[in-house]
Write an enzyme that holds these catalytic residues in place. Structure first.
Site, short mmCIF file in Angstrom:
data_model
loop_
_atom_site.label_atom_id
_atom_site.label_comp_id
_atom_site.label_asym_id
_atom_site.label_seq_id
_atom_site.Cartn_x
_atom_site.Cartn_y
_atom_site.Cartn_z
N ARG A 1 -16.93 -11.41 -14.39
CA ARG A 1 -15.77 -11.50 -13.51
C ARG A 1 -14.48 -11.28 -14.30
O ARG A 1 -13.52 -10.70 -13.82
CB ARG A 1 -15.71 -12.84 -12.77
N TYR B 1 4.07 1.64 0.65
CA TYR B 1 2.70 1.56 1.14
C TYR B 1 2.57 0.37 2.10
O TYR B 1 2.88 -0.77 1.75
CB TYR B 1 1.73 1.43 -0.04
N ASP C 1 4.60 1.72 -8.41
CA ASP C 1 3.38 2.24 -7.78
C ASP C 1 3.43 3.76 -7.94
O ASP C 1 4.18 4.44 -7.25
CB ASP C 1 3.33 1.83 -6.31
N LYS D 1 -7.42 6.82 -5.06
CA LYS D 1 -6.82 8.08 -4.64
C LYS D 1 -7.01 9.14 -5.73
O LYS D 1 -8.13 9.52 -6.00
CB LYS D 1 -5.34 7.83 -4.29
C1 LIG Z 1 -3.96 3.42 -1.09
C2 LIG Z 1 -2.71 2.94 -1.69
C3 LIG Z 1 -2.57 1.61 -2.14
C4 LIG Z 1 -3.67 0.59 -1.96
O1 LIG Z 1 -4.84 0.95 -2.64
P1 LIG Z 1 -6.30 0.47 -2.13
O2 LIG Z 1 -7.21 0.97 -3.19
O3 LIG Z 1 -6.51 1.06 -0.79
O4 LIG Z 1 -6.27 -1.03 -2.07
C5 LIG Z 1 -1.37 1.24 -2.73
N1 LIG Z 1 -0.36 2.11 -2.88
C6 LIG Z 1 -0.46 3.40 -2.46
C7 LIG Z 1 0.69 4.31 -2.66
C8 LIG Z 1 -1.63 3.85 -1.86
O5 LIG Z 1 -1.71 5.11 -1.44
#
Ligand SMILES: *Cc1c(COP(=O)(O)O)cnc(C)c1O
Length: 387
Positions: free
Chosen positions: A52, A104, A177, A202
């Site tokens: 973990r 987001y 981000d 992504k």
């Molecule tokens: C998809 C996304 C997230 C969240 O990621 P998950 O893997 O779905 O939890 C955060 N920020 C952006 C810009 C995203 O496209």
């Protein structure tokens, strides 16, 4: 004399040149053990106790991402949300944080619900305007400034270096981000950011077949040690197989991102002057607010994400947008982004009440298909919707 440092493409393609010492394998095995043997003298010399907290399955993927971002350490998480929320959970109740109004959606929801109940003073501002950030920071009280650039779903661009200066002058950390920009286009740590976050779901993985997140820090420190503890204690830990897939995905990151950027630019230009399109939102278009900043802080392209606002048909813009999405054949109607296949999404339907997405907006995630096929398919769908 040391050889010249190799390019990021080379580091990624070879996963830093990793070779297994025992078997000479050039791809790592999948480590699945949840627990580790304690030595007879009651110590843990391997440094690992329980998966973990830590797992050798993470090591290579974390090292590759760390190298690509130019950071000191990286941590994988079970999702982008687990990564992002770990940063906020490393703060203390009462801390003031600034985040963008346009960001987001799920993270914005978490910030305005869970994080507020937990005691963070969350303030959502127009983050792309440095004067607004300057006026909103509270020296000594603001612990963190969170930005996303380009930001979902309007692709609002924020100047990372300028925001870092404002944050640091107030004693706050800057977290970015960078899911949409990826380290191929932008390296936020070199521009002054303290932490970079990725939804590795992504572009980093790039094949729409796992959920993962990551953080990279510029410099180890107190907050980062708390972030590490949050992962171990809360348990937003990535699985072994997902870590292995992510490493495999990152080997082709540069090829995929460059292809998506080139196609997104062409698609944006093609539909910018289109009778059935009211507006194209893409940082790579001259005249888009933030275009100059995007050009300066994104190298080699402005990303694979854009949005189009569909011109009103007989039943208005929202109906025309939904009808356009209904008529595509190659583009897939689905949420998410950054995969090899192109996706289209009526964003306001997903985000619901309070969304900054206009009702006529379709969000496009451009994949690596032939760009002419993507343009033809969208042309056809727009004509059908306005038929
Ligand atoms: C998809 C996304 C997230 C969240 O990621 P998950 O893997 O779905 O939890 C955060 N920020 C952006 C810009 C995203 O496209």
């Amino acid at each position: 004399m040391d050889p010249e440092p190799v390019h990021p493409e080379t580091l990624a393609a070879q996963a830093l040149g990793w070779i297994d010492e025992h078997t000479r394998a050039i791809t790592p095995p999948i480590h699945v053990s949840s627990t580790y043997l304690r030595d007879p003298d009651n110590r843990y010399r391997s440094g690992r106790i329980y998966a973990r907290a830590d797992n050798p399955a993470f090591d290579q993927a974390e090292a590759v991402l760390c190298a690509l971002e130019g950071g000191a350490q990286a941590l994988l998480f079970a999702s982008g949300m687990a990564a992002a929320t770990a940063v906020f959970q490393a703060l203390a109740p009462g801390d003031h944080v600034l985040a963008p109004k346009v960001m987001y959606w799920s993270l914005r929801n978490w910030l305005t619900s869970f994080a507020v109940r937990w005691g963070l003073q969350v303030e959502l501002i127009d983050m792309h305007d440095p004067a607004v950030v300057q006026a909103a920071v509270r020296p000594g009280q603001t612990a963190l400034v969170w930005i996303e650039t380009p930001a979902n779903p309007l692709w609002t661009v924020t100047d990372i270096a300028a925001t870092a200066q404002v944050a640091h002058a107030a004693g706050a950390l800057l977290a970015v981000d960078s899911t949409v920009a990826t380290p191929v286009l932008t390296r936020p740590l070199a521009l002054g950011a303290d932490i970079v976050m990725h939804a590795a779901t992504k572009y980093l993985n790039g094949h729409s077949d796992l959920i993962a997140g990551a953080l990279v820090v510029r410099q180890d420190g107190e907050v980062w040690q708390r972030v590490r503890k949050v992962r171990a204690q809360v348990g937003g830990t990535l699985g072994s197989f997902e870590s292995w897939l992510l490493l495999r995905g990152m080997r082709t990151l540069h090829l995929r991102v460059r292809a998506a950027c080139a196609s997104a630019q062409r698609i944006a230009e093609h539909f910018a002057q289109h009778p059935h399109v009211a507006e194209v939102l893409y940082p790579g278009l001259p005249g888009f607010p933030g275009h100059d900043i995007a050009k300066a802080q994104m190298q080699g392209g402005c990303g694979g994400m854009l949005s189009i606002r569909v011109a009103a048909g007989r039943h208005g813009g929202e109906a025309a947008a939904i009808a356009t999405a209904a008529h595509v054949a190659l583009w897939k109607r689905a949420t998410s982004l950054g995969g090899t296949e192109s996706l289209v999404e009526h964003r306001a339907s997903v985000e619901g009440p309070g969304t900054p997405a206009p009702p006529d907006l379709l969000r496009l995630s451009v994949g690596i298909e032939h760009v002419d096929d993507l343009i033809d398919d969208l042309e056809h769908a727009l004509r059908q919707a306005h038929g």
